[in-house]
Design an enzyme around this catalytic site. Structure first.
Site, PDB file in Angstrom:
ATOM      1  N   TRP A 130       7.445  -5.801   2.963  1.00  0.00           N
ATOM      2  CA  TRP A 130       6.011  -5.536   3.000  1.00  0.00           C
ATOM      3  C   TRP A 130       5.415  -6.850   3.479  1.00  0.00           C
ATOM      4  CZ3 TRP A 130       1.466  -7.401   0.891  1.00  0.00           C
ATOM      5  CH2 TRP A 130       0.356  -6.545   0.955  1.00  0.00           C
TER       6      TRP A 130
ATOM      7  N   GLU B 281      -5.923   6.642  -0.569  1.00  0.00           N
ATOM      8  CA  GLU B 281      -4.695   5.889  -0.354  1.00  0.00           C
ATOM      9  C   GLU B 281      -3.596   6.693   0.331  1.00  0.00           C
ATOM     10  OE1 GLU B 281      -2.667   4.420  -3.862  1.00  0.00           O
ATOM     11  OE2 GLU B 281      -3.333   6.138  -5.016  1.00  0.00           O
TER      12      GLU B 281
ATOM     13  N   LYS C 278       4.499  -0.155  -3.814  1.00  0.00           N
ATOM     14  CA  LYS C 278       4.366   0.286  -5.202  1.00  0.00           C
ATOM     15  C   LYS C 278       4.082  -0.863  -6.160  1.00  0.00           C
ATOM     16  CE  LYS C 278       4.686   3.384  -8.427  1.00  0.00           C
ATOM     17  NZ  LYS C 278       3.484   4.228  -8.526  1.00  0.00           N
TER      18      LYS C 278
ATOM     19  N   ASN D 185      11.526 -12.084  -1.807  1.00  0.00           N
ATOM     20  CA  ASN D 185      10.336 -11.323  -2.182  1.00  0.00           C
ATOM     21  C   ASN D 185       9.382 -12.308  -2.824  1.00  0.00           C
ATOM     22  OD1 ASN D 185       8.463  -9.522  -3.268  1.00  0.00           O
ATOM     23  ND2 ASN D 185       9.718  -9.100  -5.058  1.00  0.00           N
ATOM     24  N   GLY D 186       8.218 -12.471  -2.245  1.00  0.00           N
ATOM     25  CA  GLY D 186       7.250 -13.409  -2.812  1.00  0.00           C
ATOM     26  C   GLY D 186       6.577 -14.206  -1.707  1.00  0.00           C
TER      27      GLY D 186
ATOM     28  N   GLU E 264     -10.653   7.693  -9.894  1.00  0.00           N
ATOM     29  CA  GLU E 264      -9.221   7.885  -9.664  1.00  0.00           C
ATOM     30  C   GLU E 264      -8.971   8.958  -8.593  1.00  0.00           C
ATOM     31  OE1 GLU E 264      -6.690   6.318 -10.184  1.00  0.00           O
ATOM     32  OE2 GLU E 264      -5.003   7.706 -10.145  1.00  0.00           O
TER      33      GLU E 264
ATOM     34  N   CYS F 175       8.111  -5.944  -1.226  1.00  0.00           N
ATOM     35  CA  CYS F 175       9.431  -6.244  -0.694  1.00  0.00           C
ATOM     36  C   CYS F 175      10.481  -5.879  -1.753  1.00  0.00           C
ATOM     37  CB  CYS F 175       9.639  -7.700  -0.318  1.00  0.00           C
ATOM     38  SG  CYS F 175       8.550  -8.274   0.971  1.00  0.00           S
TER      39      CYS F 175
ATOM     40  N   LYS G 226      -6.971   8.259  -5.137  1.00  0.00           N
ATOM     41  CA  LYS G 226      -5.781   9.031  -4.752  1.00  0.00           C
ATOM     42  C   LYS G 226      -5.938   9.561  -3.331  1.00  0.00           C
ATOM     43  CE  LYS G 226      -3.486   8.064  -6.966  1.00  0.00           C
ATOM     44  NZ  LYS G 226      -3.486   7.218  -8.120  1.00  0.00           N
TER      45      LYS G 226
ATOM     46  N   HIS H 199     -29.221   6.847  -6.570  1.00  0.00           N
ATOM     47  CA  HIS H 199     -29.573   5.458  -6.267  1.00  0.00           C
ATOM     48  C   HIS H 199     -28.945   5.004  -4.954  1.00  0.00           C
ATOM     49  CE1 HIS H 199     -31.514   5.123 -10.119  1.00  0.00           C
ATOM     50  NE2 HIS H 199     -30.451   5.683 -10.674  1.00  0.00           N
TER      51      HIS H 199
ATOM     52  N   ARG I  73       8.760  -0.267  -2.410  1.00  0.00           N
ATOM     53  CA  ARG I  73       8.190  -1.606  -2.574  1.00  0.00           C
ATOM     54  C   ARG I  73       7.705  -2.204  -1.247  1.00  0.00           C
ATOM     55  NH1 ARG I  73       9.509  -4.043  -7.309  1.00  0.00           N
ATOM     56  NH2 ARG I  73       9.125  -6.052  -6.355  1.00  0.00           N
TER      57      ARG I  73
HETATM   58  C1  F6R Z   1      -2.765   3.628  -6.965  1.00  0.00           C
HETATM   59  C2  F6R Z   1      -1.832   2.635  -7.452  1.00  0.00           C
HETATM   60  C3  F6R Z   1      -2.292   1.235  -7.573  1.00  0.00           C
HETATM   61  C4  F6R Z   1      -1.743   0.616  -8.866  1.00  0.00           C
HETATM   62  C5  F6R Z   1      -2.072  -0.882  -8.903  1.00  0.00           C
HETATM   63  C6  F6R Z   1      -1.620  -1.519 -10.194  1.00  0.00           C
HETATM   64  O1  F6R Z   1      -2.188   4.883  -6.912  1.00  0.00           O
HETATM   65  O2  F6R Z   1      -0.710   2.933  -7.746  1.00  0.00           O
HETATM   66  O3  F6R Z   1      -3.676   1.139  -7.521  1.00  0.00           O
HETATM   67  O4  F6R Z   1      -2.298   1.279  -9.953  1.00  0.00           O
HETATM   68  O5  F6R Z   1      -1.463  -1.519  -7.828  1.00  0.00           O
HETATM   69  O6  F6R Z   1      -0.246  -1.400 -10.356  1.00  0.00           O
HETATM   70  P1  F6R Z   1       0.446  -1.558 -11.756  1.00  0.00           P
HETATM   71  O7  F6R Z   1      -0.031  -0.470 -12.621  1.00  0.00           O
HETATM   72  O8  F6R Z   1       1.909  -1.464 -11.460  1.00  0.00           O
HETATM   73  O9  F6R Z   1       0.050  -2.899 -12.298  1.00  0.00           O
END
Ligand code: F6R
Length: 611
Positions: free
Chosen positions: A73, A491, A606, A99-100, A484, A2, A488, A507, A27
């Site tokens: 969100w 998501e 984010k 937000n929260g 990773e 949010c 990517k 395995h 956000r």
């Molecule tokens: C994936 C991504 C998330 C963040 C995770 C932690 O692309 O962005 O997996 O890495 O939510 O976020 P931070 O680094 O902001 O604590």
């Protein structure tokens, strides 16, 4: 999660709020709304993105020089018009953005319902604003006092801004556990979840701390704590400019941020690393560098992509510093009874510096007497403020929801920390230390060279855009890169993908391989090269399709793999910085070709400020 934004000043609030909400959309983007004051409270809100709200409001700008706005969100209640913020109190006199999460909202809602209060949404936020209204009525007190009493009774996390129908000249803002920054302009004030909506108006900001309440009027700003004690606001200068938060000619923030990596990594090393002189300075962790050198164990805490950076750091710390490392998911760590002893070193890795689980895990570690260090991108963020010391990434704002440049900057900072400690401990030879410093300095150029493969990666993406599953395999330092790469892809393209250490395949996951399974193998020339060749052969023997990331000049793997993407030669410890880049591009192109919203993938946000 949010985004909140608020304005009080001489200008029209609506365009400022809309502009700010667009900046905060990363956000959360399932619904949007604003509250303005034009004789009475006027609320406009809609399920959907900021543009949906703009279309709903139409061409005529609603007039008001005070306002609050929110991009959501969803946590409590599905995304819908009625669950969108701002929410009004039962008597329609107060409006709030939040937000929260208010954890004890159920009990409060029941008490208020028993008193005859009606609710029009499923949200905890609507309960909070009616609770404030009720306290105000019952105690016949000011709004400020009612907010203070209410906040001392709620459990949970919040960044809230409230405006009143009875007073078009005042905003009340408060935070606990969710970020909030106040911009101080000339005769105007801004409130937002981060500085991006504020940057073009003022660089003077105040980061509100937990349990602080700001009372903002047209001529004044005062800050008090929850016990009603007045505090002196600490105004800081923002170290960010507008260009950093705009797309700069790229179609998407994600693509811009992938292409920015040569610069963001150089920025991250600037003033810290000088390979020619053999200098490596990390001012941010000078006080505790001795503790790091002498530590018997390091615990790394993070989530998602940052957790993957932590895994690479584990390999680096163990290889070069000979310090055992545990890499913990913050969400698991915080709910166990982890063994942390007085003086243990705990390192948190976080792009946003606001991730609720990471923050709570750190608080737990701190309460057990650990020294807590941060590797954080967002300057002034909550995590950067509770850590004892830390090193910022200096990667600039990352806006695309999928983390890219923050990951490589995290690896850069963590490598610098490791090399600094290893040199001090004497667990690395001088030759290797200097070799790695020079290698690190050359990474931006190597990434530039990988970025030249963009067209080829786009071509490969087109061939696999309709795949239903992907497997990513790597060994050693490239194993976290496999994780990773898979994250990517899933998501942003919504294709199921799994990352595995290549040797683990036999395995279980090998059963998945058939002629429809693309397998991305990170197979650069390193100490496990021969082993990974065997793994490629295992995939090929089962008719899997191999897309291999190889070192330039490799002549063996191109004969076995279906497709190869070359990256420049690099020391294996630093290879993740380079080998991750083609995987970022692959997921970007596939997602785009599938018509996905690359910068704002579904269900994600984010900054994950809820647990
Ligand atoms: C994936 C991504 C998330 C963040 C995770 C932690 O692309 O962005 O997996 O890495 O939510 O976020 P931070 O680094 O902001 O604590």
């Amino acid at each position: 999660m949010c985004g909140i934004v608020a304005y009080l000043g001489d200008h029209q609030a609506y365009p400022i709020l809309i502009n700010g909400l667009k900046r905060l959309e990363y956000r959360g983007y399932d619904s949007t709304g604003v509250a303005l004051h034009n004789g009475s409270l006027n609320i406009y809100k809609k399920k959907g993105k900021v543009t949906d709200l703009e279309n709903f409001v139409g061409e005529i700008i609603p007039q008001s020089t005070i306002g609050i706005g929110h991009t959501r969100w969803a946590t409590h209640g599905e995304p819908s018009d009625r669950n969108s913020h701002p929410h009004c109190s039962s008597g329609k006199k107060l409006a709030i953005i939040h937000n929260g999460i208010i954890e004890n909202y159920g009990a409060i809602k029941k008490d208020l319902s028993d008193k005859g209060y009606k609710f029009h949404s499923d949200t905890d936020t609507e309960v909070l604003i009616s609770f404030i209204e009720d306290i105000k009525k019952e105690n016949d007190c000011s709004l400020e006092e009612a907010v203070r009493i209410a906040l001392s009774k709620v459990v949970g996390a919040y960044a809230i801004v409230i405006m009143s129908a009875d007073n078009p000249d005042m905003l009340i803002a408060a935070r606990k556990g969710s970020p909030m920054v106040i911009g101080v302009g000339k005769g105007e004030y801004f409130v937002a979840s981060d500085a991006t909506p504020i940057i073009e108006y003022t660089k003077d900001v105040i980061y509100l701390n937990d349990d602080e309440i700001a009372i903002i009027t047209r001529n004044d700003l005062s800050i008090k704590n929850i016990d009603d004690v007045a505090l002196t606001p600490y105004i800081q200068q923002l170290d960010m400019d507008l260009a950093q938060i705009e797309k700069g000619g790229y179609d998407h923030f994600m693509l811009k941020e992938i292409f920015e990596q040569p610069n963001s990594i150089a920025d991250c090393m600037r003033g810290r690393l000088d390979a020619k002189k053999g200098n490596l300075v990390l001012g941010g962790i000078s006080k505790y560098s001795e503790a790091l050198v002498n530590s018997k164990r390091i615990v790394i805490i993070a989530c998602g992509t940052s957790w993957h950076a932590g895994l690479v750091a584990e390999y680096l710390f163990e290889e070069y510093c000979r310090i055992p490392v545990e890499v913990e998911y913050a969400s698991e760590f915080r709910y166990r009874n982890p063994v942390i002893n007085e003086g243990d070193i705990v390192i948190a890795i976080s792009q946003s510096g606001e991730t609720a689980d990471t923050m709570a895990a750190l608080e737990l570690a701190k309460s057990k007497g650990a020294i807590i260090l941060g590797v954080v991108n967002a300057v002034g963020s909550s995590i950067s403020r509770i850590t004892d010391e830390g090193a910022y990434l200096h990667a600039g704002p990352e806006i695309g929801v999928a983390s890219t440049k923050a990951f490589t900057a995290q690896l850069t900072v963590l490598t610098m920390i490791v090399l600094r400690i290893a040199d001090r401990k004497g667990t690395i030879t001088k030759e290797l230390y200097h070799e790695l410093l020079s290698e690190l300095e050359s990474i931006p150029e190597k990434i530039k060279s990988v970025l030249k493969s963009n067209a080829k990666i786009e071509y490969i993406s087109d061939l696999f855009k309709d795949a239903r599953n992907f497997l990513y395999l790597g060994r050693g330092f490239n194993f976290p890169v496999a994780l990773e790469g898979a994250l990517k892809l899933k998501e942003i393209s919504y294709i199921h993908a799994e990352g595995y250490p290549a040797a683990e395949m036999k395995h279980g996951p090998i059963a998945l391989i058939d002629e429809n399974m693309p397998v991305v193998v990170i197979a650069t020339s390193d100490s496990s090269y021969d082993k990974i060749i065997s793994n490629i052969q295992e995939v090929k023997a089962r008719k899997g399709i191999v897309i291999a990331v190889v070192t330039e000049g490799d002549v063996l793997i191109p004969k076995m793999a279906d497709f190869v993407i070359e990256v420049p030669a690099c020391h294996e410890a630093l290879m993740p910085l380079v080998s991750v880049v083609p995987l970022q591009l692959l997921s970007y192109h596939i997602a785009l070709m599938r018509g996905c919203n690359v910068d704002q993938p579904r269900n994600l946000a984010k900054s994950v400020t809820v647990e």
